[in-house]
Write an enzyme that holds these catalytic residues in place. Structure first.
Site, mmCIF file in Angstrom:
data_model
loop_
_atom_site.group_PDB
_atom_site.id
_atom_site.type_symbol
_atom_site.label_atom_id
_atom_site.label_comp_id
_atom_site.label_asym_id
_atom_site.label_seq_id
_atom_site.Cartn_x
_atom_site.Cartn_y
_atom_site.Cartn_z
ATOM 1 N N CYS A 167 0.397 -1.194 -0.207
ATOM 2 C CA CYS A 167 0.557 -0.035 0.235
ATOM 3 C C CYS A 167 0.664 1.109 0.391
ATOM 4 O O CYS A 167 1.651 1.497 0.972
ATOM 5 C CB CYS A 167 -0.917 0.212 1.305
ATOM 6 S SG CYS A 167 -2.065 1.037 0.963
ATOM 7 N N GLU B 276 -3.781 1.667 -6.596
ATOM 8 C CA GLU B 276 -2.254 0.090 -6.848
ATOM 9 C C GLU B 276 -1.852 0.085 -8.458
ATOM 10 O O GLU B 276 -2.904 0.818 -9.263
ATOM 11 C CB GLU B 276 -2.902 -1.174 -6.124
ATOM 12 C CG GLU B 276 -1.182 -1.985 -6.445
ATOM 13 C CD GLU B 276 -0.625 -2.451 -5.290
ATOM 14 O OE1 GLU B 276 0.659 -1.377 -6.178
ATOM 15 O OE2 GLU B 276 -1.031 -2.010 -4.808
#
Length: 222
Positions: A2, A105
């Site tokens: 992340c 992402e």
């Protein structure tokens, strides 16, 4: 992993969603593009009640000689955090909720990497499982955090092989309860977490630059 996320909810929504008793959150602000090294909204339990405030993203352990280590510790692998010296004590006593409403992402393709914004289908506001620590040196004091990650679930596997741990609503309070001080127990707790349904859409590579922080970061590609 992340490495970027968003927090667009207003202050009142955060206070209500996480059942916080405080009237306000000092220095509260929204962001379309939260990046490592920035201050991020987190919730801890001080032994009496939950408290929301800001921690710097990128863990600087209390024993570290140099605060620059934080840029290498924005994430921690949940599979080994209960064993690693950097995280074991934090798994026991310094767990936090890191508040978000989506994360980014980058999916590899034939043209490079396509950024995607990923959200929960049924909740607009959620919390990553996190760890925090206090670092002091030469009169300087830092409060920092890291996001715990896990192997990607079937939805995320097509985008990236790892993902942040998003806590179910009914598990948030349990994660930060100070009464549990066994790292192995908290490892087992995370191992049994099931992620709520996610959805994703493509966004512009504009989000790749951390200084870009406006609606264009989350606008769907046509």
């Amino acid at each position: 992993m992340c490495g970027r996320y968003t927090m667009l909810a207003d202050e009142l929504e955060v206070l209500r969603t996480f059942d916080l008793e405080q009237d306000r959150i000092d220095n509260y602000g929204q962001s379309f593009n939260i990046a490592p090294g920035q201050n991020v909204l987190a919730i801890i339990h001080d032994g009496k009640k939950k408290r929301a405030g800001y921690l710097r993203w990128g863990l600087v352990p209390s024993w570290a000689e140099d605060e620059k280590i934080g840029y290498k510790m924005i994430n921690a692998r949940s599979e080994t955090a209960h064993e690693k010296p950097s995280f074991k004590k934090l798994m026991a006593k310094k767990r936090c909720l890191i508040v978000a409403d989506s994360f980014f992402e980058w999916q590899k393709n034939e043209h490079g990497k396509q950024p995607k914004r990923i959200r929960l289908k049924d909740r607009s506001l959620f919390a990553f499982a996190g760890l925090w620590d206090k670092w002091e040196q030469g009169g300087k004091e830092l409060f920092t955090c890291t996001v715990l990650t896990k192997e990607a679930n079937p939805f995320m596997q097509e985008i990236h092989h790892r993902m942040p741990i998003i806590l179910p609503k009914d598990k948030e309070a349990e994660w930060i309860l100070p009464q549990t001080e066994n790292p192995a127990s908290m490892h087992a707790f995370l191992k049994n977490i099931e992620v709520d349904d996610l959805d994703a859409y493509n966004v512009s590579t504009y989000v790749n630059t951390a200084k870009n922080n406006d609606e264009a970061c989350v606008a769907p590609l046509a």
